[in-house]
Structure formats: C-alpha cells, structure tokens
Design a protein around this motif. Sequence first.
Motif, mmCIF file in Angstrom:
data_model
loop_
_atom_site.group_PDB
_atom_site.id
_atom_site.type_symbol
_atom_site.label_atom_id
_atom_site.label_comp_id
_atom_site.label_asym_id
_atom_site.label_seq_id
_atom_site.Cartn_x
_atom_site.Cartn_y
_atom_site.Cartn_z
ATOM 1 N N THR A 13 0.858 -1.184 0.000
ATOM 2 C CA THR A 13 0.000 0.000 0.000
ATOM 3 C C THR A 13 0.893 1.231 0.000
ATOM 4 O OG1 THR A 13 -1.699 -1.159 1.249
ATOM 5 C CG2 THR A 13 -1.825 1.229 1.221
ATOM 6 N N THR A 15 0.865 5.558 -0.072
ATOM 7 C CA THR A 15 0.112 6.789 0.108
ATOM 8 C C THR A 15 0.782 7.871 -0.724
ATOM 9 O OG1 THR A 15 -0.380 6.090 2.356
ATOM 10 C CG2 THR A 15 -0.781 8.391 1.821
ATOM 11 N N VAL A 46 -4.643 13.321 -0.453
ATOM 12 C CA VAL A 46 -3.764 12.166 -0.407
ATOM 13 C C VAL A 46 -4.594 10.933 -0.693
ATOM 14 C CG1 VAL A 46 -2.234 10.797 1.051
ATOM 15 C CG2 VAL A 46 -2.233 13.274 1.250
ATOM 16 N N ALA A 48 -4.639 6.573 -1.095
ATOM 17 C CA ALA A 48 -3.972 5.328 -0.731
ATOM 18 C C ALA A 48 -4.184 4.341 -1.873
ATOM 19 C CB ALA A 48 -4.533 4.771 0.563
#
Length: 179
Positions: A13, A15, A46, A48
């Motif tokens: 993951t 960001t 932002v 993800a």
Amino acid sequence: MQEKNFASYEYMTKTVKAKDQTRVIDMYEAFGWELTSSTPAIVSGVAALSFKRDRKINHKHELYKLERQAEETFATINALNASKTLGARIFAYIFGVIATLVLGGGMCMVMLTENNIPVFAGGVILGLAGIALCSVNYFIYKRITEKKVKQVLPVIDENEEKLANVLERGNSLLVNEII
C-alpha cells in the motif's frame, strides 16, 4: 479430485498525493504490481493505493532494485519541482511583511498626528511607498520563479529520462519472463 491453481501474492500500500496518483500507478505497474484498489483523495489531497504482485515472479531481486531506483528518482523529481517556487515564496513572504510594516508605519504617522503637516505628509509618502512595495512583490516573485525554473528544468528533464529508462528496464524483465 481436481487440481487447483494456487497463486500467492505479495501486497503493498502506498500513500501518494492526488496529483501523483496516475504516475505512481504507472511506475509500479512497470515492475509487475497490479492495482487492486485506490481510495479517493477528496479532503486531504492524499490517496492510498493498494497493489498486489505474484510472489513467484522471476527476477524479483532485480525488480526490487529497479523499483527502489525508480522511487528515489521520483522523489528527486518531486523535490526539484517543489524547489522551483520555494525560494521565491520565502522571499515574497518576508518582502510582503516588510512592505506591510512600511505601509502600517505610514498609516500610524497619518492617524496619530494632529496639526503637524510635515509628519502627515511623511506618513502619506511612507504609506504610498508601502503600497508600491506590496504591489511590486508579485512581480519580483514571478521573476525569481522564472529564473529558478530555467535553472532546474534541465535537471528535471534528465531525471525524467532516468526514470523512464529504469521503468523500461523493469518492464523488459517482466516481458522476458512471459516469453
């Protein structure tokens, strides 16, 4: 009994800023990552991004190495883009504060004097000088920014080319694996 094809995946993951989202997706897809989900960047700006990749992928260590090079180059490009306006913004803030103080000083001289024509005239002149300084601040900012852009743009282009080469090498490792 039927034989099942089982594939195990590794997950990651990241960001990222919303403006970089597409470039980051393209970057990681060049190294065999597949986008599984992304959260929208509505409020914070932002996002993800979730990726997956087959654990049994060939050339895994080379891909990791190229992936790190790409991340470093991408970070360098973002830092260079941010540096285009950083110095100009700092100068504009400081110069704007000084110009505002000059304007405020002129206003104080005008408002706090009674029956003193020379101080009143000096306050008006000082206030007009403050207004002129506030007005010219934007043009100074633009000139400093243009100068920095001319200086940094060749370095950004060089790093963009370096990033493209790293992505091509990573993608060629994946293509060679499929054949």
